[in-house]
Design an enzyme around this catalytic site. Structure first.
Site, short mmCIF file in Angstrom:
data_model
loop_
_atom_site.label_atom_id
_atom_site.label_comp_id
_atom_site.label_asym_id
_atom_site.label_seq_id
_atom_site.Cartn_x
_atom_site.Cartn_y
_atom_site.Cartn_z
N ILE A 37 -44.72 -34.65 1.20
CA ILE A 37 -45.64 -35.33 2.13
C ILE A 37 -45.11 -35.33 3.57
O ILE A 37 -45.88 -35.47 4.53
CB ILE A 37 -45.93 -36.77 1.64
CG1 ILE A 37 -47.21 -37.33 2.28
CG2 ILE A 37 -44.75 -37.71 1.88
CD1 ILE A 37 -47.74 -38.60 1.67
N ALA A 58 -44.99 -42.59 -1.70
CA ALA A 58 -44.28 -43.46 -0.77
C ALA A 58 -42.80 -43.55 -1.14
O ALA A 58 -42.41 -43.22 -2.25
CB ALA A 58 -44.88 -44.87 -0.82
N THR A 60 -40.56 -46.33 -2.01
CA THR A 60 -40.83 -47.71 -2.43
C THR A 60 -39.55 -48.51 -2.72
O THR A 60 -39.65 -49.66 -3.13
CB THR A 60 -41.74 -47.73 -3.67
OG1 THR A 60 -41.16 -46.90 -4.68
CG2 THR A 60 -43.13 -47.24 -3.35
N THR A 99 -49.11 -52.39 2.14
CA THR A 99 -48.34 -53.48 1.54
C THR A 99 -48.36 -54.78 2.35
O THR A 99 -48.55 -54.76 3.57
CB THR A 99 -46.87 -53.01 1.40
OG1 THR A 99 -46.04 -54.12 1.05
CG2 THR A 99 -46.33 -52.46 2.70
N TYR A 123 -38.61 -51.10 5.21
CA TYR A 123 -39.76 -50.65 4.40
C TYR A 123 -41.07 -51.07 5.07
O TYR A 123 -41.98 -50.26 5.22
CB TYR A 123 -39.64 -51.25 3.00
CG TYR A 123 -40.86 -51.07 2.12
CD1 TYR A 123 -41.19 -49.83 1.58
CD2 TYR A 123 -41.68 -52.15 1.81
CE1 TYR A 123 -42.30 -49.67 0.76
CE2 TYR A 123 -42.79 -52.01 0.99
CZ TYR A 123 -43.10 -50.77 0.47
OH TYR A 123 -44.20 -50.62 -0.34
N TRP A 149 -46.99 -57.09 -5.02
CA TRP A 149 -46.51 -57.57 -6.33
C TRP A 149 -47.15 -56.77 -7.48
O TRP A 149 -47.66 -57.34 -8.45
CB TRP A 149 -46.81 -59.06 -6.48
CG TRP A 149 -46.05 -59.99 -5.59
CD1 TRP A 149 -45.63 -59.74 -4.30
CD2 TRP A 149 -45.62 -61.32 -5.88
NE1 TRP A 149 -44.97 -60.84 -3.80
CE2 TRP A 149 -44.95 -61.83 -4.74
CE3 TRP A 149 -45.74 -62.16 -6.99
CZ2 TRP A 149 -44.42 -63.11 -4.68
CZ3 TRP A 149 -45.21 -63.44 -6.93
CH2 TRP A 149 -44.56 -63.91 -5.79
N1 LIG Z 1 -44.84 -51.44 -6.37
C1 LIG Z 1 -45.29 -52.48 -5.65
O1 LIG Z 1 -45.07 -53.65 -5.99
C2 LIG Z 1 -46.09 -52.23 -4.40
C3 LIG Z 1 -46.49 -53.32 -3.65
C4 LIG Z 1 -47.26 -53.11 -2.50
C5 LIG Z 1 -47.60 -51.83 -2.13
N2 LIG Z 1 -47.18 -50.78 -2.86
C6 LIG Z 1 -47.56 -49.44 -2.44
O2 LIG Z 1 -48.30 -48.85 -3.48
C7 LIG Z 1 -48.11 -47.43 -3.48
C8 LIG Z 1 -47.73 -46.97 -4.87
O3 LIG Z 1 -46.55 -47.64 -5.27
P1 LIG Z 1 -45.84 -47.32 -6.66
O4 LIG Z 1 -45.11 -48.55 -7.04
O5 LIG Z 1 -46.79 -46.65 -7.59
O6 LIG Z 1 -44.75 -46.25 -6.14
P2 LIG Z 1 -43.84 -45.22 -6.98
O7 LIG Z 1 -43.94 -45.49 -8.43
O8 LIG Z 1 -42.50 -45.23 -6.32
O9 LIG Z 1 -44.57 -43.83 -6.69
C9 LIG Z 1 -44.47 -43.17 -5.48
C10 LIG Z 1 -44.49 -41.68 -5.78
O10 LIG Z 1 -44.40 -40.96 -4.53
C11 LIG Z 1 -43.52 -39.87 -4.73
N3 LIG Z 1 -42.92 -39.38 -3.49
C12 LIG Z 1 -41.90 -39.92 -2.81
N4 LIG Z 1 -41.56 -39.14 -1.77
C13 LIG Z 1 -42.41 -38.09 -1.78
C14 LIG Z 1 -42.55 -36.94 -0.95
N5 LIG Z 1 -41.72 -36.69 0.09
N6 LIG Z 1 -43.54 -36.06 -1.23
C15 LIG Z 1 -44.34 -36.27 -2.30
N7 LIG Z 1 -44.25 -37.33 -3.12
C16 LIG Z 1 -43.28 -38.23 -2.87
C17 LIG Z 1 -42.46 -40.46 -5.64
O11 LIG Z 1 -41.65 -39.46 -6.21
P3 LIG Z 1 -40.11 -39.82 -6.55
O12 LIG Z 1 -40.17 -40.89 -7.58
O13 LIG Z 1 -39.57 -38.53 -7.04
O14 LIG Z 1 -39.49 -40.30 -5.28
C18 LIG Z 1 -43.30 -41.23 -6.64
O15 LIG Z 1 -43.75 -40.43 -7.70
C19 LIG Z 1 -47.07 -47.17 -2.40
O16 LIG Z 1 -47.73 -46.82 -1.21
C20 LIG Z 1 -46.39 -48.51 -2.19
O17 LIG Z 1 -45.88 -48.63 -0.87
C21 LIG Z 1 -46.43 -50.95 -3.99
#
Ligand SMILES: NC(=O)c1ccc[n+]([C@@H]2O[C@H](COP(=O)([O-])OP(=O)(O)OC[C@H]3O[C@@H](n4cnc5c(N)ncnc54)[C@H](OP(=O)(O)O)[C@@H]3O)[C@@H](O)[C@H]2O)c1
Length: 285
Positions: A37, A58, A60, A99, A123, A149
């Site tokens: 990305i 992202a 994360t 977020t 972050y 969350w």
């Molecule tokens: N989890 C929460 O509680 C939470 C809360 C508020 C908002 N959010 C937002 O919700 C969204 C999804 O979160 P999630 O928890 O599902 O995140 P996640 O499980 O960490 O998934 C993010 C994905 O993005 C991939 N990624 C990272 N760097 C990349 C790159 N350079 N190019 C392509 N892909 C890449 C990651 O791959 P790798 O694993 O290999 O790095 C991972 O598969 C994010 O935008 C996060 O900021 C999450």
């Protein structure tokens, strides 16, 4: 109808991305193996012909971002900008998942979508940079969806952590001075699908579950759900549980905007948790 649209899910191997793919079997998913990305040309190669692009990709790791802000910015700030540039070229709508960390967390009433931001962590700063870039590149077709969350079937999250601690510890201490809205990933996906189906106006939306609770109360509720004694969860404070990145003390997001666009907010977090277990998102063993 959203089902007739061509959807691309970026970050499709992540916790949220996998639930989007489950809900949209015809969508195309892309993750780190398929593209980077942070690289505009890499994004251009995959996003050839889509109507809706959902960016779940992202950095994360909130604590690790403190020491790696440049890399986190490349993924969370420059990355969404790259996606938005290509969405503008191909005429796609873009959903950017953001977020509660874009806010300071110092408020005492729910954050409105247009309240001042003021991230306290690396972050949060990088995610805010992503929001600003997406809005600038796609003034008429950006959907910035702030959530918080999150817990879901795939990937590490608080529910799974509590499940595992319940098995290995007699008692578990959990902070009682941070308030928020635990949100099931499946509910968030449903809300986004509805937004696109109803063609709501471009802008910022707050897609968290209704109600509010503390991590301590949430942990007790999880213990109850898995048939463990909630009294094994003990309250502690953020001061006693210091981590590299500051956590927002107050992460409650207002849902007032949903009524203005003819939609209901996501249901109450408590009901959703029961349904998540009932749906088999978390195995009992
Ligand atoms: N989890 C929460 O509680 C939470 C809360 C508020 C908002 N959010 C937002 O919700 C969204 C999804 O979160 P999630 O928890 O599902 O995140 P996640 O499980 O960490 O998934 C993010 C994905 O993005 C991939 N990624 C990272 N760097 C990349 C790159 N350079 N190019 C392509 N892909 C890449 C990651 O791959 P790798 O694993 O290999 O790095 C991972 O598969 C994010 O935008 C996060 O900021 C999450």
């Amino acid at each position: 109808m959203s089902s007739n649209l061509k959807w691309a899910i970026l970050g499709s191997a992540g916790m949220l991305g996998q639930d989007f793919i489950k809900a949209l079997p015809n969508a195309e998913g892309f993750d780190r193996d398929e593209f980077d990305i942070t690289n505009l040309n890499s994004v251009r190669k995959i996003l050839v012909d889509f109507d809706v692009v959902v960016n779940c990709a992202a950095w994360t790791a909130v604590d690790e971002a403190e020491e790696n802000e440049e890399t986190a910015h490349a993924i969370n700030g420059v990355g969404p900008k790259n996606v938005a540039i290509i969405c503008s070229e191909i005429g796609a709508r873009m959903v950017q998942i953001s977020t509660d960390y874009v806010f300071s967390g110092n408020a005492d009433q729910p954050y409105q979508v247009d309240d001042s931001t003021g991230p306290k962590s690396a972050y949060g700063r990088t995610k805010l940079a992503g929001e600003i870039a997406v809005k600038a590149e796609l003034p008429e077709s950006h959907f910035i969806v702030r959530t918080a969350w999150l817990y879901g079937e795939h990937g590490p999250n608080f529910v799974k952590t509590m499940q595992s601690l319940e098995k290995s510890k007699a008692t578990v201490s959990v902070v009682d001075d941070q308030l928020g809205q635990p949100t099931w990933t499946a509910d968030l996906v449903e809300q986004v699908l509805k937004m696109i189906e109803l063609n709501v106006p471009a802008g910022i939306y707050h897609a968290t579950a209704s109600g509010q609770t503390s991590w301590f109360e949430f942990a007790k509720r999880i213990f109850k759900e898995i048939g463990a004694d909630p009294n094994r969860v003990l309250p502690t404070t953020s001061d006693a549980f210091v981590r590299p990145a500051p956590r927002p003390a107050y992460s409650v997001l207002s849902h007032d905007k949903w009524a203005l666009v003819g939609m209901k907010p996501i249901r109450n977090w408590d009901d959703a948790l029961s349904d998540a277990f009932e749906a088999g998102a978390f195995s009992a063993s």
